[in-house]
Design an enzyme around this catalytic site. Structure first.
Site, PDB file in Angstrom:
ATOM      1  N   ASP A  62       0.353  -0.866  -0.243  1.00  0.00           N
ATOM      2  CA  ASP A  62       0.087   0.026  -0.393  1.00  0.00           C
ATOM      3  C   ASP A  62       1.099   1.473  -0.084  1.00  0.00           C
ATOM      4  O   ASP A  62       2.430   1.373   0.253  1.00  0.00           O
ATOM      5  CB  ASP A  62      -0.850  -0.278   1.514  1.00  0.00           C
ATOM      6  CG  ASP A  62      -0.309  -0.169   2.100  1.00  0.00           C
ATOM      7  OD1 ASP A  62       0.752  -0.175   2.499  1.00  0.00           O
ATOM      8  OD2 ASP A  62      -0.934  -0.803   3.727  1.00  0.00           O
ATOM      9  N   ASN A 128      -7.086  -2.360  14.879  1.00  0.00           N
ATOM     10  CA  ASN A 128      -8.787  -3.560  14.432  1.00  0.00           C
ATOM     11  C   ASN A 128      -9.500  -3.855  13.634  1.00  0.00           C
ATOM     12  O   ASN A 128     -10.046  -4.897  12.922  1.00  0.00           O
ATOM     13  CB  ASN A 128      -9.899  -1.777  13.721  1.00  0.00           C
ATOM     14  CG  ASN A 128      -8.968  -1.540  12.010  1.00  0.00           C
ATOM     15  OD1 ASN A 128      -8.221  -1.808  11.631  1.00  0.00           O
ATOM     16  ND2 ASN A 128      -9.684  -0.289  11.807  1.00  0.00           N
ATOM     17  N   HIS A 130      -6.731  -4.735  10.982  1.00  0.00           N
ATOM     18  CA  HIS A 130      -6.895  -4.549   9.120  1.00  0.00           C
ATOM     19  C   HIS A 130      -5.659  -5.183   8.960  1.00  0.00           C
ATOM     20  O   HIS A 130      -4.487  -5.135   9.357  1.00  0.00           O
ATOM     21  CB  HIS A 130      -7.479  -3.181   8.836  1.00  0.00           C
ATOM     22  CG  HIS A 130      -5.373  -1.845   8.916  1.00  0.00           C
ATOM     23  ND1 HIS A 130      -5.563  -0.702   9.985  1.00  0.00           N
ATOM     24  CD2 HIS A 130      -4.473  -2.023   8.820  1.00  0.00           C
ATOM     25  CE1 HIS A 130      -4.588  -0.400   9.444  1.00  0.00           C
ATOM     26  NE2 HIS A 130      -4.049  -1.313   9.359  1.00  0.00           N
ATOM     27  N   GLU A 135      -9.748  -1.733   5.559  1.00  0.00           N
ATOM     28  CA  GLU A 135      -9.882  -1.970   7.035  1.00  0.00           C
ATOM     29  C   GLU A 135     -11.444  -2.713   7.064  1.00  0.00           C
ATOM     30  O   GLU A 135     -11.827  -2.950   5.801  1.00  0.00           O
ATOM     31  CB  GLU A 135     -10.115  -0.473   6.870  1.00  0.00           C
ATOM     32  CG  GLU A 135      -9.380   0.515   6.672  1.00  0.00           C
ATOM     33  CD  GLU A 135      -9.348   0.903   7.934  1.00  0.00           C
ATOM     34  OE1 GLU A 135      -9.045   0.375   8.533  1.00  0.00           O
ATOM     35  OE2 GLU A 135      -8.016   2.183   8.027  1.00  0.00           O
TER      36      GLU A 135
END
Ligand code: GLP
Length: 234
Positions: A62, A128, A130, A135
């Site tokens: 990314d 979280n 990811h 996400e």
């Protein structure tokens, strides 16, 4: 999914590097790479080794939208600093965060991934759950796309920026289906901030609410974790 407990990131990075060497001996030449603090000791091992990577290709997960390789917060800059300026590769790719046409950039990255199937994928994990910048809620069949970062991710990544307002709100991220296409995946997680994400990844249901839980369905995944990261496992 094989869960391997290590003392700390030093031992974890060394173990991930041993796995890389084994896979290279079996012919792995394309590496999927991640940024963040988690893989730093793995890159240290790569830098210190006398392995020849000149026939190897790297593709990163990314990049922030709006940051170029000259920007010290970009992932291109991170990779240059921690690996590419020390070791030569045949080719190294990241999404271009400054692309004017993001749709074309996303398509080009998917084409690139089709051309260079990943043999060995390194992953960290967000608090979280990811992976990359996928996400919670991202469909498992998504390919590379432009994503809006979760508020919790923006807050977690603000520590790298002088001012939280400078954290980009979007990124270009390989999709979950791109990540799952890798032959072998090594996810590292250290520290108690990752404990609930690791619990959900390993023992929770496979759900888009926890992107990393999809790894339960992959045939070859190694989870390299310290005691704090597995503290919540039954
Ligand atoms: C970012 C990256 C992820 C990384 C995560 C965790 O959101 N896009 O690839 O896994 O941060 O970062 P850290 O390793 O610093 O905890």
């Amino acid at each position: 999914m094989k869960v391997i407990r290590v003392k700390d990131s030093l031992e974890g990075g060394a173990l991930a590097f041993t796995l890389l060497k084994e896979k290279m001996a079996q012919g792995a030449r394309t590496f999927g790479l991640a940024t963040g603090s988690t893989p730093l000791d793995f890159y240290r091992q790569m830098r210190a080794s006398n392995l020849d990577f000149s026939e190897c290709v790297t593709v990163n997960l990314d990049e922030y939208v709006g940051l170029g390789r000259e920007d010290s917060q970009s992932y291109a800059y991170f990779m240059e600093e921690h690996l590419f300026q020390h070791k030569s590769f045949k080719a190294s790719y990241l999404p271009n965060g400054l692309a004017e046409d993001l749709t074309a950039e996303v398509q080009a990255y998917n084409d690139l991934l089709a051309e260079h199937p990943v043999d060995f994928q390194i992953l960290g994990i967000g608090n979280n759950g990811h992976i990359g910048f996928n996400e919670p809620g991202t469909p498992f069949d998504a390919q590379t796309q432009v994503v809006d970062l979760a508020e919790s991710t923006i807050a977690a990544n603000a520590r790298f920026f002088d001012n939280p307002n400078q954290v980009p709100r979007q990124a270009i991220s390989m999709g979950i289906s791109n990540i799952m296409a890798a032959k072998c995946i090594v996810l590292m997680a250290y520290g108690d901030s990752k404990a609930s994400a690791i619990k959900a990844t390993v023992q929770g249901p496979v759900t888009t609410a926890v992107p990393a839980s999809v790894l339960q369905t992959h045939p070859e995944v190694y989870l390299i974790v310290d005691e704090a990261a597995v503290a919540l496992l039954d």
